[in-house]
Design an enzyme around this catalytic site. Structure first.
Site, short mmCIF file in Angstrom:
data_model
loop_
_atom_site.label_atom_id
_atom_site.label_comp_id
_atom_site.label_asym_id
_atom_site.label_seq_id
_atom_site.Cartn_x
_atom_site.Cartn_y
_atom_site.Cartn_z
N SER A 176 0.80 -1.22 0.00
CA SER A 176 0.00 0.00 0.00
C SER A 176 0.83 1.27 0.00
O SER A 176 0.39 2.31 -0.49
CB SER A 176 -0.92 0.00 1.22
OG SER A 176 -0.16 -0.14 2.41
N HIS A 201 -0.89 5.66 6.79
CA HIS A 201 -0.33 5.70 5.46
C HIS A 201 0.01 7.15 5.09
O HIS A 201 -0.63 8.09 5.57
CB HIS A 201 -1.33 5.16 4.43
CG HIS A 201 -1.47 3.68 4.46
ND1 HIS A 201 -2.30 3.02 5.33
CD2 HIS A 201 -0.87 2.72 3.72
CE1 HIS A 201 -2.22 1.71 5.13
NE2 HIS A 201 -1.35 1.50 4.16
#
Length: 268
Positions: free
Chosen positions: A44, A250
């Site tokens: 990711s 993230h």
């Protein structure tokens, strides 16, 4: 996976403004065998989860036009294959993403290892009240990094070199999640935050050791993200969203364009 070019519009989002936590590690369709100058592999952090502007092709992978591979390709690559996918572990990259590589590939980027170590479970437990569960989960992840991840990395790195013998391979690490003694008034305490940062150091150290052992470059984002962690005045990482951890921890669009992109560019 069909080969495709990231169009020049991606440069317009360059300045737009945490290891994979959720989502399937599905692979795109088989590639066209034409020459691929640059191939972006991994999880990711390379797909761009958290940066928004997700591409419609391979939607479940949450690939973003604001991810560092897309931004770099828009400025440099004559041909680009975007294989990175949300949820990918080393085994997923090995089995589902290497079809984009061939003897004409000249540049490869990769982030992988966070999902293997079980960061999804770690961060889910750390989001709950109390420190015991969090610290125990961190310890379990570190043990996996010591005992199992090295062999997984070696198998993957060997396969990459076998399929793309002439490529420069840049393996990128992960940034610290938290600025200690920062501005956060709620959430994890600094004992948990420090343990998470230390575990990232441990993971990055293992990745760097095995990447350089295979003749690959290791690109370290930790310095670039210093002062921009969660709990800083200008974070480049998304904070925890308890109800949906997918984008939590993230890099946001700034983390991709101002953090990861310069680090990769110097190494590429």
């Amino acid at each position: 996976m069909r080969r495709f070019r990231i169009q020049s519009w991606a440069t317009a989002v360059l300045l737009a403004g945490a290891c994979t936590l959720a989502g399937p590690a599905t692979a795109p369709a088989a590639p066209n065998r034409a020459a691929l100058d640059y191939v972006a592999l991994g999880d990711s952090y390379s797909a761009g989860v958290g940066a928004g502007d997700y591409l419609t092709e391979g939607a479940s992978c949450l690939r973003s036009g604001r991810a560092y591979p897309a931004l770099w390709a828009a400025a440099h690559a004559t041909s680009f294959a975007f294989a990175a996918c949300n949820g990918a572990k080393t085994g997923d990259v090995l089995k589902k993403q290497l079809g984009a590589l061939n003897g004409r590939t000249r540049l490869v980027s990769l982030t992988v290892g966070g999902s293997d170590a079980g960061w999804a479970k770690v961060m889910a437990l750390c989001a709950l009240p109390g420190t015991t569960g969090c610290l125990t989960a961190v310890g379990t992840a570190r043990a996996y990094v010591d005992k199992t991840l090295p062999g997984d990395l070696d198998r993957l790195y060997s396969a990459i070199r076998g399929k793309a013998p002439g490529a420069r391979v840049v393996v990128l690490g992960y940034p610290h999640f938290y600025q200690l003694h920062g501005s956060c008034s709620r959430g994890l305490d600094d004992t948990e935050r420090a343990a998470l940062n230390a575990a990232i150091d441990h993971l990055d150290g293992m990745i760097a050791k095995h990447a350089t052992g295979h003749g690959f470059a290791f690109a370290d984002p930790r310095t670039a993200f210093t002062g921009h962690e969660i709990c800083s005045a200008g974070p480049w990482l998304r904070s925890v969203e308890v109800l949906d951890l997918t984008e939590s921890y993230h890099p946001n669009a700034s983390g991709q364009s101002l953090g990861y992109l310069p680090v990769f560019t110097r190494a590429a």
